[in-house]
Motif scaffolding. Sequence first.
Motif, PDB file in Angstrom:
ATOM      1  N   PHE A   1      -7.348  19.069  80.352  1.00 26.82           N
ATOM      2  CA  PHE A   1      -7.478  17.636  81.229  1.00 26.82           C
ATOM      3  C   PHE A   1      -8.601  17.051  81.635  1.00 26.82           C
ATOM      4  O   PHE A   1      -8.843  15.960  81.441  1.00 26.82           O
ATOM      5  N   THR A   2      -9.555  17.978  82.129  1.00 26.71           N
ATOM      6  CA  THR A   2     -10.949  17.527  82.366  1.00 26.71           C
ATOM      7  C   THR A   2     -11.440  17.017  81.407  1.00 26.71           C
ATOM      8  O   THR A   2     -12.118  15.804  81.515  1.00 26.71           O
ATOM      9  N   LYS A   3     -11.340  17.385  80.074  1.00 30.12           N
ATOM     10  CA  LYS A   3     -12.146  16.946  78.992  1.00 30.12           C
ATOM     11  C   LYS A   3     -11.566  15.712  78.447  1.00 30.12           C
ATOM     12  O   LYS A   3     -12.087  14.981  77.639  1.00 30.12           O
TER      13      LYS A   3
ATOM     14  N   LEU B   1       1.310  16.962  81.569  1.00 25.42           N
ATOM     15  CA  LEU B   1       0.595  16.988  83.132  1.00 25.42           C
ATOM     16  C   LEU B   1       0.668  15.737  83.829  1.00 25.42           C
ATOM     17  O   LEU B   1       0.869  14.719  83.113  1.00 25.42           O
ATOM     18  N   ASP B   2       0.413  15.715  85.053  1.00 28.89           N
ATOM     19  CA  ASP B   2       0.522  14.587  85.745  1.00 28.89           C
ATOM     20  C   ASP B   2      -0.985  13.770  86.077  1.00 28.89           C
ATOM     21  O   ASP B   2      -1.887  14.282  85.186  1.00 28.89           O
ATOM     22  N   GLY B   3      -1.127  12.937  86.804  1.00 26.41           N
ATOM     23  CA  GLY B   3      -2.334  12.144  86.739  1.00 26.41           C
ATOM     24  C   GLY B   3      -3.588  12.840  87.406  1.00 26.41           C
ATOM     25  O   GLY B   3      -4.463  12.552  87.326  1.00 26.41           O
ATOM     26  N   GLU B   4      -3.155  14.122  88.185  1.00 29.30           N
ATOM     27  CA  GLU B   4      -4.016  15.018  88.669  1.00 29.30           C
ATOM     28  C   GLU B   4      -4.217  16.248  87.558  1.00 29.30           C
ATOM     29  O   GLU B   4      -5.056  17.063  88.024  1.00 29.30           O
ATOM     30  N   GLY B   5      -3.444  16.121  86.503  1.00 29.49           N
ATOM     31  CA  GLY B   5      -3.797  17.566  85.523  1.00 29.49           C
ATOM     32  C   GLY B   5      -2.780  18.632  86.084  1.00 29.49           C
ATOM     33  O   GLY B   5      -2.867  19.676  85.398  1.00 29.49           O
ATOM     34  N   LYS B   6      -1.843  18.333  87.054  1.00 30.79           N
ATOM     35  CA  LYS B   6      -1.010  19.401  87.462  1.00 30.79           C
ATOM     36  C   LYS B   6       0.423  19.238  86.667  1.00 30.79           C
ATOM     37  O   LYS B   6       0.619  18.482  86.097  1.00 30.79           O
ATOM     38  N   ARG B   7       1.162  20.408  86.567  1.00 28.57           N
ATOM     39  CA  ARG B   7       2.216  20.324  85.579  1.00 28.57           C
ATOM     40  C   ARG B   7       3.267  19.896  85.863  1.00 28.57           C
ATOM     41  O   ARG B   7       3.766  19.712  87.202  1.00 28.57           O
ATOM     42  N   VAL B   8       3.970  19.111  85.098  1.00 33.70           N
ATOM     43  CA  VAL B   8       5.165  18.417  85.153  1.00 33.70           C
ATOM     44  C   VAL B   8       6.122  19.157  84.528  1.00 33.70           C
ATOM     45  O   VAL B   8       7.251  19.634  85.041  1.00 33.70           O
ATOM     46  N   ALA B   9       5.984  19.538  83.155  1.00 29.97           N
ATOM     47  CA  ALA B   9       6.737  20.175  82.294  1.00 29.97           C
ATOM     48  C   ALA B   9       6.088  20.925  81.391  1.00 29.97           C
ATOM     49  O   ALA B   9       5.172  20.131  80.640  1.00 29.97           O
ATOM     50  N   VAL B  10       6.091  22.305  81.117  1.00 35.74           N
ATOM     51  CA  VAL B  10       5.245  23.062  80.251  1.00 35.74           C
ATOM     52  C   VAL B  10       6.021  23.963  79.464  1.00 35.74           C
ATOM     53  O   VAL B  10       6.797  24.656  79.981  1.00 35.74           O
ATOM     54  N   LYS B  11       5.700  23.955  78.166  1.00 38.50           N
ATOM     55  CA  LYS B  11       6.111  25.196  77.326  1.00 38.50           C
ATOM     56  C   LYS B  11       5.004  25.762  76.504  1.00 38.50           C
ATOM     57  O   LYS B  11       4.376  25.451  75.643  1.00 38.50           O
ATOM     58  N   TYR B  12       5.089  27.240  76.453  1.00 35.38           N
ATOM     59  CA  TYR B  12       4.035  28.006  75.849  1.00 35.38           C
ATOM     60  C   TYR B  12       4.755  28.751  74.803  1.00 35.38           C
ATOM     61  O   TYR B  12       5.899  29.380  75.113  1.00 35.38           O
ATOM     62  N   PHE B  13       4.075  28.802  73.550  1.00 32.02           N
ATOM     63  CA  PHE B  13       5.063  29.574  72.527  1.00 32.02           C
ATOM     64  C   PHE B  13       4.411  30.705  71.856  1.00 32.02           C
ATOM     65  O   PHE B  13       4.646  31.284  71.009  1.00 32.02           O
ATOM     66  N   SER B  14       3.054  30.997  72.440  1.00 37.61           N
ATOM     67  CA  SER B  14       1.926  31.969  71.855  1.00 37.61           C
ATOM     68  C   SER B  14       1.568  32.660  73.055  1.00 37.61           C
ATOM     69  O   SER B  14       1.591  32.491  74.243  1.00 37.61           O
ATOM     70  N   ASP B  15       0.887  33.836  72.700  1.00 36.33           N
ATOM     71  CA  ASP B  15       0.354  34.845  73.376  1.00 36.33           C
ATOM     72  C   ASP B  15      -1.088  34.803  73.710  1.00 36.33           C
ATOM     73  O   ASP B  15      -1.877  35.513  74.342  1.00 36.33           O
ATOM     74  N   ASP B  16      -1.471  33.520  73.619  1.00 35.58           N
ATOM     75  CA  ASP B  16      -2.926  33.187  73.620  1.00 35.58           C
ATOM     76  C   ASP B  16      -3.488  33.122  75.072  1.00 35.58           C
ATOM     77  O   ASP B  16      -4.447  33.495  75.412  1.00 35.58           O
ATOM     78  N   TRP B  17      -2.533  32.945  75.870  1.00 36.66           N
ATOM     79  CA  TRP B  17      -2.958  32.676  77.398  1.00 36.66           C
ATOM     80  C   TRP B  17      -1.608  33.520  78.142  1.00 36.66           C
ATOM     81  O   TRP B  17      -0.755  33.100  78.689  1.00 36.66           O
TER      82      TRP B  17
ATOM     83  N   ALA C   1      -2.564   8.151  69.502  1.00 37.55           N
ATOM     84  CA  ALA C   1      -2.743   9.550  70.087  1.00 37.55           C
ATOM     85  C   ALA C   1      -4.047  10.065  69.698  1.00 37.55           C
ATOM     86  O   ALA C   1      -4.625   9.473  68.793  1.00 37.55           O
ATOM     87  N   GLU C   2      -4.669  10.658  70.388  1.00 41.35           N
ATOM     88  CA  GLU C   2      -5.994  11.305  70.064  1.00 41.35           C
ATOM     89  C   GLU C   2      -6.096  12.694  69.677  1.00 41.35           C
ATOM     90  O   GLU C   2      -5.055  13.492  69.877  1.00 41.35           O
ATOM     91  N   ILE C   3      -7.209  13.147  68.941  1.00 43.17           N
ATOM     92  CA  ILE C   3      -7.160  14.617  68.866  1.00 43.17           C
ATOM     93  C   ILE C   3      -8.535  15.125  69.165  1.00 43.17           C
ATOM     94  O   ILE C   3      -9.672  14.493  69.281  1.00 43.17           O
ATOM     95  N   GLY C   4      -8.681  16.458  69.519  1.00 43.86           N
ATOM     96  CA  GLY C   4      -9.658  17.032  69.831  1.00 43.86           C
ATOM     97  C   GLY C   4      -9.669  18.677  69.377  1.00 43.86           C
ATOM     98  O   GLY C   4      -8.561  19.163  69.440  1.00 43.86           O
ATOM     99  N   LEU C   5     -10.667  19.127  69.575  1.00 44.95           N
ATOM    100  CA  LEU C   5     -10.864  20.714  69.448  1.00 44.95           C
ATOM    101  C   LEU C   5     -11.525  21.374  70.567  1.00 44.95           C
ATOM    102  O   LEU C   5     -12.528  20.804  70.742  1.00 44.95           O
ATOM    103  N   PHE C   6     -10.725  21.970  71.440  1.00 43.90           N
ATOM    104  CA  PHE C   6     -11.265  22.544  72.730  1.00 43.90           C
ATOM    105  C   PHE C   6     -10.929  24.012  72.758  1.00 43.90           C
ATOM    106  O   PHE C   6      -9.814  24.427  72.311  1.00 43.90           O
TER     107      PHE C   6
END
Lengths: 178, 333
Positions: free
Chosen positions: A44-46, A14-30, A56-61
């Motif tokens: 992004f907000t969090k 994602l870019d500096g405003e949280g917009k997509r630059v390149a994304v790839k989804y591999f599951s049906d969760d969304w 690298a950082e890690i989070g549970l969201f």
Amino acid sequence: MDASTPLVKNVLLLDGEGKRVAVKYFSDDWPSLSAKLAFEKSIFTKTHRTSARSEAEIGLFDGYIVIYKFISDLHFYVTGGEDENELILATVLQGFFDAVALLLRNNVEKKNILENLDLVLLCLDEIVDGGIILETDANVIASRVAMRGANDDVPLSEQTISQALATAKEHFARSLLK
Amino acid sequence: MTLVQPPLKKDDDVEDDSEYSPFYGIERSAVLQEARVFNDRELDARRCTQVITKVLYFINQGVSFTQKEVTDVFFATTKLFQSNDIGLRRMVYLIIKEISPSNDEVIIVTSSLMKDMNSKTNLYRANAIRVLCRITDGGLLGQIELHLKQAVVDKSPVVSSAALVSGIHLLQSYPEIVKGWSNEVYEAVHSKASLVQFHRLSLLHQIRRNDRLALSKLVSGLTKGGVQSPLAKCLLIRYTTQIAQFHPLAVASCNVDLESFISDQNRSAATLAITTLLKTGNESSVERLMRQITNFVSDIGDEFKIMVVDAIRSLCLKFPQKCRSLMNFLSSI
């Protein structure tokens, strides 16, 4: 699929405003686009105020494990299920991050990524296949993207001087033609 | 990457405010028009690559195309196999996977892909395998199966991995076919490549997953030091934990190592260690664990707390005598 195979659910850039630059989804969760965009906005907000630059950082969201790292105006994320092994996800993130840096000759910022989007998309393709990790070594990934030494899997960093010059020439030519 | 059109109307546009973006003001319909260059007799590989990238950019941004538009792009793309440009071929593989052609459409590219699957260039072989397996149906799979089995035991790690990973995916829809590859998958043990070991182990486990005895043998055979790959080792640990659920004594020795992780700085690692211990612990260790994690629990966020509570709930069910002390613990969180 058997739950014990480590699976990547998505890889996001994602870019500096949280917009997509390149994304790839591999599951049906969304399943819908709006669900995906909502997820991207949420993480992004969090995260964008945290300092995930040197490490690298890690989070549970929202019930997902997200490993993330930032550089310049870009935000890299790798997501897995809450039972996933974080170190494995971190390895995927690092592989993606470093491979992109190799391919873009360390000039990792949004404009350059967009100008070389084909390389970044190929990179994503070489790292995860349908959720299964394909490769994590950045040198190997970058070599496969560049199709350099297509028969020998010679990592970019191990190329001979002449091969490296050829690589450099190719990149220079690409940038001239923009 | 050069812009083809200056920014005009914005109906089909992707909103990209940065004027430095090569995709600024780009129109979907214009890009689809551009795809006509794929029909040229003399293909300009660089130009074609740019067009494919633009289409992929739109797809990435969530812009939807009509079925007709997708079909048209697909047909145009098939012409690109005529070019020998390596970079372009890679983009062709990418867009075919992204577009997911229907069974009727797939036939057009099958022979080109099968040719690539037998190419001298390993990267072509690997990628062609991945594309074919993504778009295949039962009939096509029958035709290429022999090549896939050969690819599994190929010396080149990229080819072997491509076949193994494709096998894992295909196992969902064509289990009987992939199970027939067992011999080849076993033989792939000779590969030293880290990811090949990982893929091989994963596929073997899935093939055998309903056969507990075979699984135990698989794991015990490998723990004798045959595995160097870190990812494969992770898998082994997981499979061992699963087996522990019906043979708990086998993994008792791991618990000691896990307990040292409770004090780890990384909260995720610590929580994971706790919940694992709670799952595999025995009755006598429960009290001790509860004491250790009392302090810890106040530090962690709500999402981690839920994980801990969940694990404790299963413990209550497993060890009813310990219910009282577990309840006391829960009420103090």
